[in-house]
Motif scaffolding. Structure first.
Motif, PDB file in Angstrom:
ATOM      1  N   VAL A 111      -2.523  -2.381  -0.610  1.00  0.00           N
ATOM      2  CA  VAL A 111      -2.281  -2.293  -2.047  1.00  0.00           C
ATOM      3  C   VAL A 111      -3.598  -2.598  -2.742  1.00  0.00           C
ATOM      4  CG1 VAL A 111      -0.922  -3.142  -3.987  1.00  0.00           C
ATOM      5  CG2 VAL A 111       0.064  -3.124  -1.693  1.00  0.00           C
ATOM      6  N   ASP A 112      -3.976  -1.666  -3.587  1.00  0.00           N
ATOM      7  CA  ASP A 112      -5.219  -1.846  -4.322  1.00  0.00           C
ATOM      8  C   ASP A 112      -4.888  -1.719  -5.796  1.00  0.00           C
ATOM      9  OD1 ASP A 112      -7.750  -2.012  -5.221  1.00  0.00           O
ATOM     10  OD2 ASP A 112      -8.396  -0.052  -4.465  1.00  0.00           O
ATOM     11  N   GLY A 113      -4.850  -2.860  -6.465  1.00  0.00           N
ATOM     12  CA  GLY A 113      -4.462  -2.835  -7.884  1.00  0.00           C
ATOM     13  C   GLY A 113      -3.044  -2.308  -8.012  1.00  0.00           C
ATOM     14  N   ASP A 114      -2.902  -1.203  -8.736  1.00  0.00           N
ATOM     15  CA  ASP A 114      -1.585  -0.629  -8.961  1.00  0.00           C
ATOM     16  C   ASP A 114      -1.283   0.508  -8.006  1.00  0.00           C
ATOM     17  OD1 ASP A 114      -0.799  -2.333 -10.859  1.00  0.00           O
ATOM     18  OD2 ASP A 114      -1.370  -1.059 -12.570  1.00  0.00           O
ATOM     19  N   THR A 115      -2.088   0.619  -6.970  1.00  0.00           N
ATOM     20  CA  THR A 115      -1.898   1.753  -6.065  1.00  0.00           C
ATOM     21  C   THR A 115      -1.566   1.285  -4.657  1.00  0.00           C
ATOM     22  OG1 THR A 115      -3.479   3.025  -7.362  1.00  0.00           O
ATOM     23  CG2 THR A 115      -2.956   3.852  -5.161  1.00  0.00           C
ATOM     24  N   LEU A 116      -0.480   1.874  -4.143  1.00  0.00           N
ATOM     25  CA  LEU A 116      -0.124   1.646  -2.740  1.00  0.00           C
ATOM     26  C   LEU A 116      -0.755   2.776  -1.945  1.00  0.00           C
ATOM     27  CD1 LEU A 116       1.814   0.185  -0.639  1.00  0.00           C
ATOM     28  CD2 LEU A 116       3.428   2.029  -1.182  1.00  0.00           C
ATOM     29  N   SER A 117      -1.526   2.384  -0.940  1.00  0.00           N
ATOM     30  CA  SER A 117      -2.220   3.409  -0.172  1.00  0.00           C
ATOM     31  C   SER A 117      -1.707   3.360   1.273  1.00  0.00           C
ATOM     32  CB  SER A 117      -3.719   3.127  -0.235  1.00  0.00           C
ATOM     33  OG  SER A 117      -4.398   4.074   0.533  1.00  0.00           O
ATOM     34  N   ILE A 118      -1.281   4.524   1.769  1.00  0.00           N
ATOM     35  CA  ILE A 118      -0.706   4.577   3.113  1.00  0.00           C
ATOM     36  C   ILE A 118      -1.475   5.587   3.949  1.00  0.00           C
ATOM     37  CG2 ILE A 118       1.384   5.047   4.469  1.00  0.00           C
ATOM     38  CD1 ILE A 118       3.003   4.522   1.883  1.00  0.00           C
ATOM     39  N   GLY A 119      -2.007   5.138   5.070  1.00  0.00           N
ATOM     40  CA  GLY A 119      -2.693   6.057   5.973  1.00  0.00           C
ATOM     41  C   GLY A 119      -1.710   7.093   6.494  1.00  0.00           C
ATOM     42  N   ALA A 120      -2.177   8.328   6.621  1.00  0.00           N
ATOM     43  CA  ALA A 120      -1.269   9.427   6.974  1.00  0.00           C
ATOM     44  C   ALA A 120      -0.638   9.228   8.348  1.00  0.00           C
ATOM     45  CB  ALA A 120      -2.017  10.759   6.926  1.00  0.00           C
ATOM     46  N   MET A 121      -1.328   8.520   9.237  1.00  0.00           N
ATOM     47  CA  MET A 121      -0.801   8.335  10.587  1.00  0.00           C
ATOM     48  C   MET A 121       0.008   7.048  10.740  1.00  0.00           C
ATOM     49  SD  MET A 121      -1.414  11.035  12.278  1.00  0.00           S
ATOM     50  CE  MET A 121      -1.158  11.897  10.733  1.00  0.00           C
ATOM     51  N   THR A 122       0.393   6.474   9.618  1.00  0.00           N
ATOM     52  CA  THR A 122       1.241   5.286   9.685  1.00  0.00           C
ATOM     53  C   THR A 122       2.651   5.715  10.100  1.00  0.00           C
ATOM     54  OG1 THR A 122      -0.059   4.380   7.878  1.00  0.00           O
ATOM     55  CG2 THR A 122       2.023   3.278   8.383  1.00  0.00           C
ATOM     56  N   PRO A 175       1.448   5.340  -7.020  1.00  0.00           N
ATOM     57  CA  PRO A 175       1.337   4.352  -8.090  1.00  0.00           C
ATOM     58  C   PRO A 175       2.471   3.336  -7.953  1.00  0.00           C
ATOM     59  CG  PRO A 175       2.136   6.453  -8.957  1.00  0.00           C
ATOM     60  CD  PRO A 175       1.771   6.681  -7.523  1.00  0.00           C
ATOM     61  N   SER A 176       2.133   2.089  -8.080  1.00  0.00           N
ATOM     62  CA  SER A 176       3.136   1.057  -7.854  1.00  0.00           C
ATOM     63  C   SER A 176       4.340   1.239  -8.769  1.00  0.00           C
ATOM     64  CB  SER A 176       2.536  -0.329  -8.099  1.00  0.00           C
ATOM     65  OG  SER A 176       3.577  -1.281  -8.095  1.00  0.00           O
ATOM     66  N   ALA A 177       5.503   1.198  -8.164  1.00  0.00           N
ATOM     67  CA  ALA A 177       6.737   1.283  -8.952  1.00  0.00           C
ATOM     68  C   ALA A 177       7.441  -0.060  -8.891  1.00  0.00           C
ATOM     69  CB  ALA A 177       7.614   2.398  -8.398  1.00  0.00           C
ATOM     70  N   ASP A 178       6.661  -1.093  -8.862  1.00  0.00           N
ATOM     71  CA  ASP A 178       7.226  -2.438  -8.797  1.00  0.00           C
ATOM     72  C   ASP A 178       8.143  -2.640  -9.995  1.00  0.00           C
ATOM     73  OD1 ASP A 178       7.784  -4.952  -8.095  1.00  0.00           O
ATOM     74  OD2 ASP A 178       5.807  -5.795  -8.565  1.00  0.00           O
ATOM     75  N   GLY A 179       9.366  -3.027  -9.725  1.00  0.00           N
ATOM     76  CA  GLY A 179      10.313  -3.231 -10.824  1.00  0.00           C
ATOM     77  C   GLY A 179      11.182  -2.023 -11.091  1.00  0.00           C
ATOM     78  N   ALA A 180      10.746  -0.868 -10.598  1.00  0.00           N
ATOM     79  CA  ALA A 180      11.581   0.322 -10.783  1.00  0.00           C
ATOM     80  C   ALA A 180      12.672   0.326  -9.719  1.00  0.00           C
ATOM     81  CB  ALA A 180      10.735   1.575 -10.691  1.00  0.00           C
TER      82      ALA A 180
END
Lengths: 297, 237, 172, 813
Positions: free
Chosen positions: A67-78, A175-180
């Protein structure tokens, strides 16, 4: 049945994978191997006979969740199983988390990857709808560097995406949907487990109302689609079952029933019916997820 | 140069509910080309090279003697094929589809990781402006398909309405193992084909009516346009 | 066609072998190494008869190239019992009549073991969900569910001293 | 929950019969030690792969094998022209009107279904064999095909066998047509239905496989294969390959399920044998799942019209049935028996019906051959009976349970002769019905059903009071009906000098637990501890003769053979014991293994000691040979007729056609239970297969006879989430005519379940006027039935259903 012969290469890095792609771009067909749970079955039944497989599943820089700021980043091979075990994914991408839970079976989730799923773009896969609902950005790498593709522009058609033949999907940013509130409702094919219809919903809320909504569906058309009329009907609406039900009635408004998927499992007409029902189920499940997490708090 | 406005008015796939339909497909549709005449559209659709270009994954489409050509030889012969569609009626006349002729094509279909290459032979069963009918079959390993199609042009007020239908049956491994993808894949091929046909027609300049008329000449007593248009003795004006 | 020298550790024993690119893990295990307890029931990755553990996770060994498993720890049915003592999941299948023809059983047990690893006390729905990738044509699944519940109880009992201690301070 | 198992060491000979002892088969199966056919390796073993037809129906102009032959690792490629053996697959059951076209090992000029083999490859490795098959080039002319059995016998249908006039395989009838017509003429009420019993694919989890090895020195052919009946395979294969029976050694190792599909004699196993003889190499063939789908004999495939005649009170007076039965492209081993004698004879169900007439037309089609699949004929019969009975109750406005009750064969009417040839041995139908009704709480359920309908929810209760005929046997009767084999069973009981026992039976289990249950039977008969008894099955060199395992016959016929042999052993042992105890035989009593002199219990001798004496043979009675072993060929007087009532309780969502089980209760009467845990397991598995048929399964061919459900991705084999938890119970009505009184349970669930489910769903949808939906009841099928139903509009119709308010008034109907 058994796969036809091919050459196998294991890529150690993104650059390595791009080099291998370039090197084998001439004669014959080259496929990228991620989790392999779509490709290998196709190869075993003789439907697919690539000459070269480039295994990218072990590429370190394409793994992991951050998680970088408001962005969740997921490696494609996860792998799916890693996504399921991630609190960050549950928190920042609830619709995606809900969809991943319903992919395949345990064994598939232990091997399959998010990037493999999205880049393969099977219309009946579970993640396209969630990527659309989550407003994901799909990041590719190619000879000319990085490209960011919004999920809305990513899916072209059955098994066809904006990823070029010399590129690979490396990362998914959400983009983080925290709370959604997020949910995924799926009608699986009893035999294959693929979605006859799957609807992912993400509701941004404020008190008892919906401020905005994103709803994506897979299994219905030949690629994942946004259900904009439903989103419009939800925006600034109340957060109650009645609003959800009436919004769900618009699920098929923009979609041509004649062009819907139609196969052994379900005709297009039945899919149109299921789409409305499962849209409603996704929306009400989103509400429920809110009340249950509220209860947990 | 005229501009054709293409209107997708209707496009239907084989969706009627019947439990035994699954590797039999029916597609049909209608599209309109504005600011065009039946002759112009017919002329464009007479060019095998135009069709070759419009068919997704088509390596070549050439006239052959019979329905059992030597594809290996054809492959060799047409390996570096580089023929452009044209709007020159003279050129089209040389190579226009003819009723009773057979055409061989290599068509590579790409459905994700599934990439069969079909050796295909098509026969023009009927060709009488504005109606054309063709049938054919293709095989790729232990899979094959059979198809039959027709196309009918109808001159509207300020354009042409093209009505078409295709039926196809798929056999062998793809029919058996690829159930989930056959319909949408075929759908995709058909859709791409017709949209390319429209693009190809749109890109031509044959609509400069004069070109067509100028070509009226000589040799054959039917006249070149009649020949291209597949008219018999000009009886169908 | 490329060939690859790979190393597989199966139930703790390391094997070195050469495989074609296309050799599926299940065939390497069965035909090359003789671990025939892992069965093949389909080629569409549906039936789960070929389920093994790969670095601790249940996977379908018919949907994995042997070369992909290079360097991995593989667990098969042959490795479940230790020193002649059945693992709880084996005991469960025996006690609860969780098998008839036995063909799906190795894969079924390994999938169930994966579940119990993650969730030591699954309810019936969770068990049924966890074995959705494993088909059984004989039992109607009911006794398989009972077998997994038996194993969960057995494992729970085995670790119960700790559990009691941990729970002791709870708000019971 | 369920029945608790006990460990073998808790058993004693007094209570061994009827104990839920753990299975002794399990240890090898749960450790990976079991040996299935594909697990077998032989030095220098080659692999066979079969090229199958690309088309459902085609003329084969030529086969070019040159590319395949040129491949590295290919040992040989063979077509029909290369086969130098008789090579005709036989039909094991004949009917008067039956056409028996040739079924060759490999298709020569014509491929008649997709499973037809065109060429075989023998190669060093299985992958190479598969590659080589892909490299064979066949020149086909595709022909029109037919798949629907009813269409197949119409005048303009493509003909499957050119040497026949049409596709009629047989035209068969049973019952009295005139009497039945008269019953309909006089009927006060009638009910009728058109129904399809869809084609099913058995899907044993282990695909068929063969390892064949030929020993030129002894001219012996040793074959390990996935067989339910190795002796039958030996007999048939002997003719197909022209190898004398005594040179053929067939072994069924561990077999991973069969459900009928491993009874039949297919071309592939014989081809593997031929290849072994031809190449001089051990040859292995293992079907891929795709081949399993294409070639394993399918089940069912009926299209029927059924009618029921009733009087004013709803007493059934007649039943009339017309059925078109698909046979597929060729007649499989027992195919002609399945839709005739195993079907028509069961149409009386549990009911006292004075007049029945049934006409069955068997049709060749371009599908896979259809043969016995779990239940074989009887599920088709009982599905039809229990559907039309349910509709009869609906016609009468009667409760379906009461309608059944009033038409049951009364308990004092056994043995009961039906109008369709068979005589039911014993039965008592009401207690099973009552137990099932009680278990679901029937009366309360009906009330709740009404209440829920008020809320727009649709609960349905489906009854199935079934009967089955099993214990496939009496040879004389079977012979009169057309069987080309006897249906006795052999059992050999050998007591070794140490008192341990090896018992051999000609049945061949593949998951049923015979090693356990047979040992229980022999232990009980001989009074020898269970652990001292070993059971051997499935090897033609070890077991003198046999007929195999199918038709729920193993316990009733095989078990009876072992019981009979055991009794003979006891008889002989008694003579020896009497001699050694110096008593007259009449004075010697036998109980729990002990021979004792009446009135002098201290003068006793255990049977295991008698065994030792019998081999010592130092002191034998006159005329008695040494040794202690006996064989019997048990041939019963009649079939056995298990029965029971199953009830399914479901809730149906008319918006999506989704069906949820609320309950499933199975009350079965299979006679005395040798091992209740195993019986319970058989019921569970059978019900799951029946639910599979009702809701999920169906083999579908397109109009060109291409199998479009050719993989597990397209043909649903039910998963754990699809099958509800079942509640099982039983009543016990022994069969009067076998020594154990047992009846048979292997097929009960499959025979009972489909109609319980379909009756439940149509019961739920009664407010919409849905009378019938053909299986499988997929979501779409149910949704369409609701929308197309006569009362859909009255009950809310399309729109109302779509918005979830459909049929709110249903309860008022």
């Amino acid at each position: 049945m058994y796969p036809d012969e091919f050459d196998y290469y294991r890529a150690e890095s993104v650059d390595d994978a791009l080099d291998l792609l370039d090197e084998h771009s001439g004669a014959g067909t080259t496929e990228l191997l991620a989790g392999g749970h779509s490709l290998l079955p196709a190869m075993k039944t003789g439907l697919s006979s690539p000459d070269v497989l480039i295994d990218i599943s072990g590429v370190e820089e394409m793994q992991g969740i951050s998680v970088d700021g408001d962005t969740l980043s997921i490696g494609a091979m996860t792998r799916y199983s890693d996504l399921l075990g991630s609190d960050a994914v549950a928190e920042h991408a609830p619709a995606l988390a809900a969809a991943v839970e319903q992919v395949g079976d345990v064994q598939v989730r232990n091997r399959g990857t998010i990037g493999g799923n999205l880049a393969h773009a099977d219309p009946a896969a579970d993640l396209p709808g969630a990527a659309l609902a989550s407003d994901a950005t799909l990041v590719t790498h190619g000879p000319d560097g990085e490209r960011e593709i919004p999920a809305d522009d990513f899916f072209f058609g059955m098994y066809t995406t904006d990823v070029g033949p010399d590129e690979l999907l490396t990362r998914i940013e959400i983009p983080s949907a925290d709370g959604a509130l997020g949910a995924y409702a799926k009608k699986p094919s009893p035999s294959s487990g693929y979605a006859m219809v799957g609807v992912a919903a993400l509701l941004e809320i404020d008190g008892d109302g919906v401020t905005s909504a994103r709803v994506g569906a897979n299994g219905v058309m030949d690629h994942g689609v946004r259900l904009s009329p439903v989103e419009d009907a939800l925006a600034d609406g109340a957060l109650d079952d009645e609003t959800m039900a009436s919004a769900a009635n618009h699920a098929g408004d923009d979609l041509d029933v004649d062009m819907m998927m139609s196969d052994l499992q379900a005709s297009n007409e039945f899919r149109a019916q299921l789409l409305e029902v499962y849209t409603e189920r996704a929306l009400t499940a989103a509400i429920e997820s809110g009340s249950s997490s509220a209860a947990a708090d | 140069m005229a501009i054709f406005l293409v209107v997708w008015r209707q496009y239907r796939v084989g969706v009627s509910y019947s439990h035994r339909r699954h590797s039999h497909m029916e597609f049909s549709g209608t599209f309109e080309l504005e600011d065009a005449t039946t002759e112009e559209v017919w002329l464009a659709l007479s060019d095998p090279v135009m069709i070759e270009h419009a068919l997704p994954g088509c390596e070549f489409l050439v006239v052959v003697e019979d329905t059992d050509p030597d594809f290996d030889a054809l492959r060799e012969e047409h390996a570096d094929r580089d023929v452009e569609p044209t709007s020159d009626p003279e050129v089209i006349a040389e190579r226009a589809f003819e009723e009773g002729n057979h055409y061989a094509a290599i068509i590579g279909i790409s459905i994700g990781p599934v990439n069969p290459t079909f050796e295909t032979v098509v026969t023009i069963d009927e060709r009488d402006q504005p109606y054309m009918e063709a049938s054919g079959e293709g095989s790729a390993g232990d899979s094959s398909f059979e198809m039959s199609s027709w196309m009918d042009l109808d001159g509207a007020d300020d354009g042409v309405e093209v009505e078409w239908a295709t039926e196809a049956d798929v056999f062998g491994r793809i029919a058996q193992m690829g159930q989930r993808v056959i319909n949408p894949a075929a759908n995709q091929v058909v859709k791409r084909f017709f949209s390319s046909v429209q693009d190809e027609i749109r890109e031509r300049e044959i609509a400069e009516g004069s070109t067509v008329e100028q070509a009226q000449s000589d040799e054959d007593d039917r006249g070149i346009v009649d020949r291209i248009l597949g008219r018999s003795d000009g009886s169908k004006q | 066609m490329t060939e690859h020298d790979i190393e597989l550790s199966v139930n703790g024993t390391t094997h070195e072998l050469t495989v074609e690119s296309r050799t599926l893990l299940v065939h390497a295990l069965r035909d090359e190494l003789g671990y025939t307890g892992t069965n093949v029931g389909c080629e569409s990755s549906t039936c789960g008869a070929c389920t093994v553990h790969l670095d601790g996770d249940a996977v379908k060994s018919c949907t994995l190239l042997a070369v992909q498993a290079d360097g991995a720890e593989i667990g098969t049915v042959e490795g479940l019992a230790e020193d002649g003592t059945y693992a709880p999941i084996q005991e469960g299948f025996q006690k609860e009549h969780g098998l008839q023809c036995g063909y799906c059983t190795p894969g079924m047990m390994l999938a169930a073991d994966d579940l119990l690893e993650r969730n030591p006390d699954p309810d019936e729905g969770e068990i049924r969900e966890a074995i959705e990738g494993n088909l059984c044509r004989c039992t109607g699944y009911q006794n398989i569910v009972n077998a997994v519940e038996f194993a969960a109880d057995e494992m729970g009992e085995a670790s119960s001293p700790e559990m009691t201690a941990a729970d002791g301070g709870g708000d019971d | 929950m369920g029945i608790e198992t006990i460990e073998a060491d808790e058993l004693d000979v007094e209570s061994v019969l009827g104990s839920a002892v753990e299975r002794r088969e399990d240890p090898s199966l749960i450790t990976g030690e079991a040996e299935y056919t594909d697990d077998i390796q032989r030095p220098n073993m080659a692999h066979m792969s079969v090229l199958r037809s690309q088309y459902g129906h085609a003329t084969i102009n030529g086969v070019d094998t040159s590319d395949a032959e040129a491949m590295d690792g290919v040992i040989g490629v063979y077509t029909a022209d290369d086969l130098d053996v008789p090579g005709e697959i036989p039909v094991g059951w004949l009917l008067d009107s039956l056409e028996t076209p040739v079924h060759p090992l490999l298709a020569g000029e014509t491929a008649r279904y997709q499973g037809d083999g065109i060429a075989v490859v023998v190669a060093e490795e299985r992958y190479i064999a598969s590659d080589a098959v892909d490299a064979i080039d066949v020149d086909y002319d595709r022909r029109d095909a037919v798949i629907d059995p009813k269409e197949a016998v119409e005048d303009d249908a493509p003909v499957v066998h050119d040497d026949l006039d049409d596709n009629t395989a047989f035209d068969w009838e049973i019952g009295d047509a005139d009497e039945t017509d008269a019953a309909f003429d006089e009927a006060a009420h009638t009910a009728e239905v058109d129904l399809t019993n869809q084609r099913l694919i058995p899907n044993a989890m282990e695909p068929r496989a063969t390892v064949a090895e030929y020993k030129p020195g002894t001219e012996e052919l040793e074959v390990h294969m996935t067989s339910q009946n190795p002796h039958l395979h030996r007999q048939l294969m002997s003719g197909v390959l022209d190898v004398p029976e005594h040179k053929l050694h067939i072994v069924a190792p561990d077999v991973g399920g069969g459900f009928g599909s491993k009874i039949h004699h297919y071309p592939d196993e014989a081809l593997a044998c031929w290849c072994a003889m031809e190449t001089g190499r051990p040859v292995k063939w293992t079907a891929t799942r795709t081949e399993t789908y294409l070639t394993d004999a399918h089940g069912r495939d009926h299209e029927s019209h059924a009618e029921l005649a009733m009087d004013e009170e709803g007493i059934i007076t007649g039943m009339r049935v017309k059925t078109y039965a698909g046979m597929g492209a060729y007649l499989s081993t027992f195919a002609p028996a399945v839709p005739t004698y195993l079907y028509g004879t069961l149409l009386s169900g549990q009911y006292d019906i004075p007049a029945i007439h049934c006409n069955v037309v068997g049709a060749f089609t371009n599908g896979a051959p259809v043969d016995a699949y779990r239940g074989a004929g009887r599920p088709e019969a009982l599905y039809l009976v229990e559907r039309i009975i349910t509709l009869g109750a609906r016609e009468m406005g009667m409760d379906p349970a009461e309608f059944r009750r009033q038409n049951f064969v009364p308990s004092d009417d056994f043995p009961h002769q039906t109008p369709v040839a068979v005589e039911y041995d014993s039965g008592d139908y009401e207690p099973a019905l009552d137990k099932a009704l009680e278990a679901v709480g029937y009366d309360d359920l009906r009330e709740r059903q009404e209440e829920l309908r008020e809320e727009g929810r649709y609960l349905g209760i489906g009854l199935s009071s079934y009967i089955e005929a099993c214990g496939l046997a009496p040879s004389e009767l079977a012979g009169q009906l057309g069987a080309q084999a006897g249906l006795w069973e052999s059992g050999l009981v050998r007591v070794h000098p140490t008192g341990k026992v090896t018992a051999f039976c000609g049945t061949s289990g593949h998951g049923q637990g015979h090693e356990t249950t047979y040992a229980q039977i022999v232990s009980d008969e001989l009074g020898i501890p269970y652990d001292d008894i070993e059971i051997v099955e499935g090897d033609t060199d070890e077991i003198p003769q046999g007929m195999g395992t199918y038709g729920s016959r193993s316990a009733a016929v095989g078990g009876s053979a072992l019981a009979t042999s055991s009794q003979k052993v006891v008889e002989k042992a008694k003579k020896i014991a009497a001699h050694q105890l110096e008593a007259s035989e009449e004075d010697v009593e036998f109980e729990n293994g002990d021979f004792s002199v009446a009135g002098a219990p201290e003068r006793s001798m255990h049977i295991q000691d008698v065994a030792a004496q019998s081999y010592l043979a130092h002191d034998m009675p006159d005329g008695i040979e040494p040794g202690l072993e006996e064989t019997s060929f048990y041939d019963p007087d009649n079939f056995v007729f298990p029965f029971g009532t199953h009830i399914a309780v479901v809730e149906v969502d008319p918006e999506t056609g989704e069906i949820e089980f609320e309950n499933y209760v199975a009350v079965d009467d299979v006679g005395p239970q040798i091992n209740p845990k195993i019986v319970e397991g058989q019921v569970h598995g059978g019900v799951a297969q029946g639910i599979g048929q009702a809701l999920y399964e169906g083999a579908e061919y397109d109009d060109n006879a291409q199998l479009v459900t050719g993989s597990m991705q397209d043909y649903t084999v039910p998963k754990a989430e699809h099958i509800p938890t079942m509640e099982t119970d039983s009543t016990v009505t022994p069969s009067p005519h076998n020594p154990l009184g047992v009846k048979g349970v292997g097929e009960a669930g499959t025979i009972a379940a489909p109609q319980a489910v379909v009756n439940a769903v149509t019961d739920a949808l009664q407010p919409f006027g849905v009378d019938h939906i053909d299986m499988p009841l997929t979501g779409e099928a149910v949704w369409r039935a609701v929308n197309d139903a006569p009362d859909a509009g009255a009950e809310g119709g399309d729109e109302a259903i779509a918005d979830g308010s459909g049929g709110k008034d249903g309860g008022e109907n």
